[in-house]
Enzyme design. Structure first.
Site, mmCIF file in Angstrom:
data_model
loop_
_atom_site.group_PDB
_atom_site.id
_atom_site.type_symbol
_atom_site.label_atom_id
_atom_site.label_comp_id
_atom_site.label_asym_id
_atom_site.label_seq_id
_atom_site.Cartn_x
_atom_site.Cartn_y
_atom_site.Cartn_z
ATOM 1 N N LYS A 116 0.803 -1.232 0.000
ATOM 2 C CA LYS A 116 0.000 0.000 0.000
ATOM 3 C C LYS A 116 0.831 1.275 0.000
ATOM 4 O O LYS A 116 0.411 2.279 -0.594
ATOM 5 C CB LYS A 116 -0.968 -0.025 1.162
ATOM 6 C CG LYS A 116 -1.973 -1.151 0.993
ATOM 7 C CD LYS A 116 -3.089 -1.049 1.968
ATOM 8 C CE LYS A 116 -4.203 -1.939 1.480
ATOM 9 N NZ LYS A 116 -5.375 -1.841 2.309
ATOM 10 N N LYS A 159 -2.549 2.098 9.350
ATOM 11 C CA LYS A 159 -2.729 1.031 8.350
ATOM 12 C C LYS A 159 -1.448 0.248 8.124
ATOM 13 O O LYS A 159 -0.352 0.828 8.149
ATOM 14 C CB LYS A 159 -3.154 1.651 7.006
ATOM 15 C CG LYS A 159 -4.536 2.270 7.026
ATOM 16 C CD LYS A 159 -4.816 2.994 5.725
ATOM 17 C CE LYS A 159 -5.944 2.358 4.961
ATOM 18 N NZ LYS A 159 -6.289 3.120 3.744
ATOM 19 N N GLU A 288 -6.668 2.498 -2.753
ATOM 20 C CA GLU A 288 -5.884 1.367 -3.254
ATOM 21 C C GLU A 288 -6.232 1.071 -4.704
ATOM 22 O O GLU A 288 -7.219 1.565 -5.234
ATOM 23 C CB GLU A 288 -6.114 0.115 -2.404
ATOM 24 C CG GLU A 288 -7.505 -0.455 -2.501
ATOM 25 C CD GLU A 288 -7.601 -1.870 -1.894
ATOM 26 O OE1 GLU A 288 -6.566 -2.541 -1.738
ATOM 27 O OE2 GLU A 288 -8.732 -2.289 -1.615
ATOM 28 N N ASN A 290 -6.924 -2.247 -7.210
ATOM 29 C CA ASN A 290 -7.103 -3.687 -7.335
ATOM 30 C C ASN A 290 -6.694 -4.097 -8.740
ATOM 31 O O ASN A 290 -7.245 -3.595 -9.724
ATOM 32 C CB ASN A 290 -8.560 -4.074 -7.062
ATOM 33 C CG ASN A 290 -8.916 -3.883 -5.609
ATOM 34 O OD1 ASN A 290 -8.105 -4.158 -4.728
ATOM 35 N ND2 ASN A 290 -10.115 -3.387 -5.353
ATOM 36 N N ARG A 292 -7.142 -6.538 -10.788
ATOM 37 C CA ARG A 292 -7.929 -7.701 -11.261
ATOM 38 C C ARG A 292 -9.314 -7.245 -11.676
ATOM 39 O O ARG A 292 -9.665 -6.077 -11.507
ATOM 40 C CB ARG A 292 -8.045 -8.715 -10.124
ATOM 41 C CG ARG A 292 -8.635 -8.033 -8.885
ATOM 42 C CD ARG A 292 -9.090 -8.964 -7.822
ATOM 43 N NE ARG A 292 -9.326 -8.279 -6.564
ATOM 44 C CZ ARG A 292 -10.424 -7.654 -6.219
ATOM 45 N NH1 ARG A 292 -11.447 -7.571 -7.061
ATOM 46 N NH2 ARG A 292 -10.550 -7.052 -5.048
#
Ligand code: ADP
Length: 451
Positions: A116, A159, A288, A290, A292
């Site tokens: 991240k 985080k 973030e 992703n 995919r």
């Protein structure tokens, strides 16, 4: 010569991928666990291979077993879907090393965006707005930490750089909570991810979740396919998604869309990706990326008529595809309700035999699902049973169409969250698009708590 694709997933996304392969004239290998012999797509695949026992660790997450299945079937490429190994850069790497094309971005890009702090830095370098915070190594002394927290201002989110799936984060509202939170999150992150590097972000109170669908050809060309609003969530799990996100500041949106495309071009991003943001007071904050296909990809398809799964296959297999932003047009509004095998109010999973079911239908209704009457929902996997998608010219009629679709749809034998969706379609806050990511859990669900 026709290519052969192994679908390394199960359920609705495996069926979705199989349909796309067939349309492109590709041969298919469907893999499954011992607990999944009744999956619908197995009946339509050219070949099927059992890759292990029902436990996901021994089957859908079992890399040697999947690669052996690819080997014995003479597979050319592996389609990961979402979940399981879809964002596992080591799996992508092993596919590459073993001579199978991983359908998705390179292992290097998956690795970069999976960390991240790295992802946030890459996003910032492309001009994507991020949440203010601190991402250098945290100092040990409380005095130095106090200076950092004073600069960010409470509430602060702690985080883990390796975090995922909603784990490895904690909100601190004052310095005491912050010091305790650092220690706990560090320990949790080490246990869960084997990496205890932390970073800090300003905690954005009650934002909306807006995401941008991107697509790249792996050679430096990239486009965006607009936004989705996925603010209706429970414990960071999306329940209803829609496209496009509405009531968004146009200038902020323009800037973000251009920056997202810039990032993908820079990374030579290949295939489908989603860049996720929190949105509050006309400002976007990157959280973030992703790397995919997402569960909610159909809502984007319904307003663009761009088949994301076919495009993933085409790019990966070097089939004919040209990406051109000017060819992407947006029409109408689409909404998706995720039907899960769970109690609608306690959310306790409800696997078992579907004794009877009936899918919804009609103009502008799409039903992406692997279930059928007589199908037994296994207890080992995600509870997603079906995605009901409605598309029409505007949000209000989309909601009406969804209500009809939900009325027509029934599943008997197990519990589903169907009735929760029906209530949400009547909810004033949702219908007026005034909800944020905490609305479902903190406000809407409260009316059903009798204790
Ligand atoms: P994961 O990879 O675990 O899903 P994300 O970084 O995507 O983690 O965050 C998951 C969710 O946590 C977000 O959708 C949002 O609800 C919440 N969240 C993350 N960062 C912040 C923040 N800075 N402020 C408020 N909420 C946040």
């Amino acid at each position: 010569m026709s290519h052969k694709v192994l679908i390394a997933n199960r359920g609705e996304i495996a069926l979705r991928a199989l349909r796309a392969c067939k349309e492109l004239g590709l041969k298919t290998v469907a893999v499954h666990s011992d607990g999944d012999v009744d999956l619908k797509h197995l009946r339509f695949a050219d070949e099927t291979v059992c890759i292990g026992p029902a436990s996901p660790l021994e089957s859908y997450l079992n890399v040697p077993s999947i690669l052996s299945a690819a080997e014995v079937t003479n597979t050319d490429a592996i389609y990961p879907g979402y979940g399981f190994l879809a964002e596992d850069y080591e799996f992508a790497e092993q596919c590459e090393v073993s001579g199978f094309k991983f359908i998705g971005p390179s292992s290097k890009v998956i690795k970069q965006m999976g960390d991240k702090i790295t992802a946030k830095t890459i996003a910032e370098d492309s001009g994507i707005p991020t949440v203010p915070g601190y991402k250098d190594a945290l100092p040990d002394s409380e005095e130095d930490l106090l200076k950092i927290t004073n600069k960010i201002g409470f509430p602060i989110m702690i985080k883990a750089t390796a975090g995922g799936g909603g784990r490895g984060m904690r909100v601190a509202r004052n310095f005491k909570e912050f010091i305790d939170g650092i220690n706990i999150t560090k320990q949790e992150a080490m246990n869960a991810f084997g990496n205890d590097t932390l970073y800090l972000e300003k905690y954005i109170e009650n934002p909306r979740h807006i995401e941008v669908q991107v697509f790249g050809d792996g050679k430096g060309e990239a486009i965006h396919l607009g936004t989705r609003d996925c603010s209706l969530q429970r414990r960071h799990q999306k329940i209803i998604e829609e496209a496009p996100a509405i009531d968004i500041d146009e200038n902020a949106l323009d800037l973000v869309l251009n920056a997202c495309v810039k990032l993908c071009k820079k990374l030579k991003y290949e295939g489908a990706g989603t860049i996720e943001f929190l949105y509050k007071d006309k400002e976007f904050f990157f959280i973030e990326m992703n790397t995919r296909i997402q569960v909610e990809h159909p809502v984007t398809e319904m307003i663009t008529m761009f088949d994301l799964v076919k495009a993933q296959l085409k790019v990966a297999l070097n089939l004919d595809i040209t990406l051109n932003q000017t060819n992407i047009t947006f029409k109408g509004h689409a909404m998706e309700c995720r039907i899960n095998a769970e109690d609608p109010f306690t959310f306790v999973p409800s696997p078992g035999l579907i004794t009877k079911m009936h899918p919804p239908g009609g103009f502008g209704v799409r039903f992406d699902s692997h279930i059928y009457s007589g199908y037994k929902v296994p207890p080992y996997y995600d509870s997603l049973l079906a995605k009901i998608i409605t598309a029409t010219n505007k949000r209000s009629s989309c909601i009406k169409r969804m209500k009809n679709a939900l009325d027509e749809f029934f599943v008997e034998g197990i519990k589903t969250n169907h009735s929760l969706h029906l209530l949400l379609m009547e909810d004033e806050v949702f219908c007026n698009n005034q909800h944020d990511i905490n609305y479902l859990e903190n406000i809407f669900m409260k009316q059903f708590n009798n204790d």
